[in-house]
Scaffold this motif. Structure first.
Motif, PDB file in Angstrom:
ATOM      1  N   TYR A   1       0.826  -1.204   0.000  1.00 30.72           N
ATOM      2  CA  TYR A   1       0.000   0.000   0.000  1.00 30.72           C
ATOM      3  C   TYR A   1       0.864   1.259   0.000  1.00 30.72           C
ATOM      4  O   TYR A   1       0.548   2.240  -0.686  1.00 30.72           O
ATOM      5  N   LEU A   2       1.950   1.228   0.746  1.00 27.71           N
ATOM      6  CA  LEU A   2       2.837   2.393   0.787  1.00 27.71           C
ATOM      7  C   LEU A   2       3.484   2.635  -0.567  1.00 27.71           C
ATOM      8  O   LEU A   2       3.555   3.773  -1.047  1.00 27.71           O
ATOM      9  N   VAL A   3       3.950   1.566  -1.195  1.00 22.63           N
ATOM     10  CA  VAL A   3       4.594   1.714  -2.509  1.00 22.63           C
ATOM     11  C   VAL A   3       3.606   2.248  -3.542  1.00 22.63           C
ATOM     12  O   VAL A   3       3.923   3.151  -4.325  1.00 22.63           O
TER      13      VAL A   3
ATOM     14  N   ILE B   1      -5.763   1.910   6.844  1.00 20.27           N
ATOM     15  CA  ILE B   1      -6.608   1.250   7.850  1.00 20.27           C
ATOM     16  C   ILE B   1      -7.996   0.985   7.295  1.00 20.27           C
ATOM     17  O   ILE B   1      -8.571  -0.100   7.492  1.00 20.27           O
ATOM     18  N   ARG B   2      -8.541   1.943   6.565  1.00 16.89           N
ATOM     19  CA  ARG B   2      -9.858   1.747   5.980  1.00 16.89           C
ATOM     20  C   ARG B   2      -9.838   0.624   4.951  1.00 16.89           C
ATOM     21  O   ARG B   2     -10.755  -0.195   4.885  1.00 16.89           O
ATOM     22  N   TRP B   3      -8.778   0.623   4.130  1.00 22.44           N
ATOM     23  CA  TRP B   3      -8.696  -0.431   3.104  1.00 22.44           C
ATOM     24  C   TRP B   3      -8.515  -1.801   3.751  1.00 22.44           C
ATOM     25  O   TRP B   3      -9.182  -2.767   3.356  1.00 22.44           O
TER      26      TRP B   3
ATOM     27  N   ALA C   1     -11.715  -3.057   5.398  1.00 20.04           N
ATOM     28  CA  ALA C   1     -12.709  -3.481   4.405  1.00 20.04           C
ATOM     29  C   ALA C   1     -12.284  -4.769   3.718  1.00 20.04           C
ATOM     30  O   ALA C   1     -13.113  -5.660   3.475  1.00 20.04           O
ATOM     31  N   PHE C   2     -10.994  -4.900   3.410  1.00 18.84           N
ATOM     32  CA  PHE C   2     -10.526  -6.082   2.674  1.00 18.84           C
ATOM     33  C   PHE C   2     -10.704  -7.346   3.508  1.00 18.84           C
ATOM     34  O   PHE C   2     -11.172  -8.374   3.000  1.00 18.84           O
ATOM     35  N   PHE C   3     -10.346  -7.294   4.766  1.00 18.71           N
ATOM     36  CA  PHE C   3     -10.441  -8.483   5.614  1.00 18.71           C
ATOM     37  C   PHE C   3     -11.881  -8.816   5.992  1.00 18.71           C
ATOM     38  O   PHE C   3     -12.126  -9.877   6.559  1.00 18.71           O
ATOM     39  N   THR C   4     -12.806  -7.933   5.648  1.00 18.20           N
ATOM     40  CA  THR C   4     -14.225  -8.253   5.821  1.00 18.20           C
ATOM     41  C   THR C   4     -14.873  -8.644   4.495  1.00 18.20           C
ATOM     42  O   THR C   4     -16.095  -8.794   4.428  1.00 18.20           O
ATOM     43  N   GLY C   5     -14.061  -8.785   3.461  1.00 24.36           N
ATOM     44  CA  GLY C   5     -14.564  -9.234   2.169  1.00 24.36           C
ATOM     45  C   GLY C   5     -14.892  -8.134   1.183  1.00 24.36           C
ATOM     46  O   GLY C   5     -15.365  -8.416   0.078  1.00 24.36           O
ATOM     47  N   ASN C   6     -14.628  -6.883   1.537  1.00 22.61           N
ATOM     48  CA  ASN C   6     -14.921  -5.759   0.643  1.00 22.61           C
ATOM     49  C   ASN C   6     -13.610  -5.235   0.064  1.00 22.61           C
ATOM     50  O   ASN C   6     -12.798  -4.651   0.782  1.00 22.61           O
ATOM     51  N   MET C   7     -13.400  -5.432  -1.242  1.00 21.67           N
ATOM     52  CA  MET C   7     -12.170  -4.979  -1.889  1.00 21.67           C
ATOM     53  C   MET C   7     -12.268  -3.561  -2.419  1.00 21.67           C
ATOM     54  O   MET C   7     -11.321  -3.065  -3.019  1.00 21.67           O
ATOM     55  N   GLY C   8     -13.386  -2.919  -2.222  1.00 23.02           N
ATOM     56  CA  GLY C   8     -13.541  -1.545  -2.687  1.00 23.02           C
ATOM     57  C   GLY C   8     -14.014  -1.479  -4.130  1.00 23.02           C
ATOM     58  O   GLY C   8     -14.402  -2.479  -4.737  1.00 23.02           O
TER      59      GLY C   8
END
Length: 318
Positions: A24-26, A67-69, A72-79
């Motif tokens: 994410y940082l990169v 943190i938001r990403w 969401a990702f670990f709850t199944g929401n990839m955005g």
């Protein structure tokens, strides 16, 4: 083994968190504007672009966005994709069947071809069979897949006209004729990937089997009166498979990510081409999701390989 599995699973959690932070940082520090295409559109005013940026959370600090990403990702929401208002998971699921069909078929074919060739080449060392198999392996390993793909297109599509060189993603398989068209358009990309992967696997299998053939337990097995088939299958292959299992386990995640170069050459609409398109468009949610899923698969299959060691070699205990 259960205790080892639980321990490795718990250690994988901070590993994956660290990987996600680095990725994410990169991607966040990479040059380019995720809304670059909107910025070039004269119909969108700066106020509208700013509202879109605020709605996507791009105006917030990087640690809050991460943190938001991650939550969401670990709850199944990839955005949602920055390029099109479509969930990232839906985009990936649309491309995944094509990638699994092409890359998965190629990997399965390479395993079925590499194992007998590698074992036969090891058993027939320095004979014409070994030299022929070694030449094939070096040729498949040395020639880049994109060059092999171009040669196949020139030969089988342009010169002979046997196979289509553009993959038709709109083809629906609902009859025998459409199934045959699907097979025809998959032959060249599958063959290119099979040639390269077979060369890599065959060299590993050959080296592993030759290393085992020179050990004392093989001579002891022959001295006990076991046949060559029993010695090879029951003893040599089990011990020789340990390094090969590592290679296969680390290569299996590539079945998900697809073949980046080959999919571009044959215009296969798979995960690999999706990743390339997302990089060129700075579509960070898609890039982040594909890259992190690949990292998860590597960690998972690394654990699977470690567990298989104990099955292949009884001396290994956890």
């Amino acid at each position: 083994m259960l205790k080892y599995f639980l321990k490795r699973s718990l250690l994988a959690i901070p590993t994956l968190i660290a990987i996600s932070m680095v990725i994410y940082l990169v991607l966040s520090l990479a040059p380019g504007d995720p809304l670059g295409e909107l910025a070039n559109s004269p119909s969108i005013t700066p106020q509208v672009r700013e509202n879109i940026r605020r709605a996507l959370g791009l105006d917030q600090p990087i640690y809050i966005r991460y943190i938001r990403w991650a939550t969401a990702f670990f709850t199944g929401n990839m955005g949602y994709s920055f390029v099109s208002p479509v969930p990232v998971s839906e985009i990936i699921w649309q491309r995944l069947p094509t990638t699994l069909w092409v890359v998965g078929s190629a990997y399965l074919c390479s395993i079925l071809v590499a194992f007998p060739l590698g074992v036969l080449s090891a058993l027939k060392r320095y004979t014409w069979i070994d030299q022929l198999a070694t030449t094939f392996a070096f040729a498949g390993f040395s020639i880049p897949p994109f060059f092999t793909g171009l040669l196949f297109i020139l030969l089988f599509s342009v010169a002979l006209g046997w196979l289509p060189f553009i993959y038709d993603s709109t083809l629906v398989v609902n009859s025998f004729s459409s199934l045959w068209q699907q097979i025809r358009q998959s032959i060249m990309p599958v063959a290119v990937l099979t040639l390269f992967q077979t060369a890599v696997l065959m060299r590993y299998i050959r080296a592993a089997v030759i290393e085992q053939l020179n050990l004392d337990y093989v001579r002891t097995a022959y001295a006990k009166g076991l046949s060559s088939w029993q010695v090879i299958v029951r003893h040599v292959l089990r011990n020789a498979m340990i390094p090969v299992v590592t290679l296969i386990a680390l290569d299996v995640p590539t079945v998900f990510t697809g073949a980046l170069v080959t999919e571009q050459v044959f215009r296969v609409p798979g995960i690999g081409s999706l990743l390339i398109d997302s990089i060129t468009r700075n579509d960070t949610p898609v890039i982040m999701s594909i890259t992190f899923i690949y990292a998860v698969l590597i960690v998972l299959f690394n654990l699977v390989a470690d567990l298989l060691y104990g099955v292949l070699d009884p001396r290994i205990r956890y």
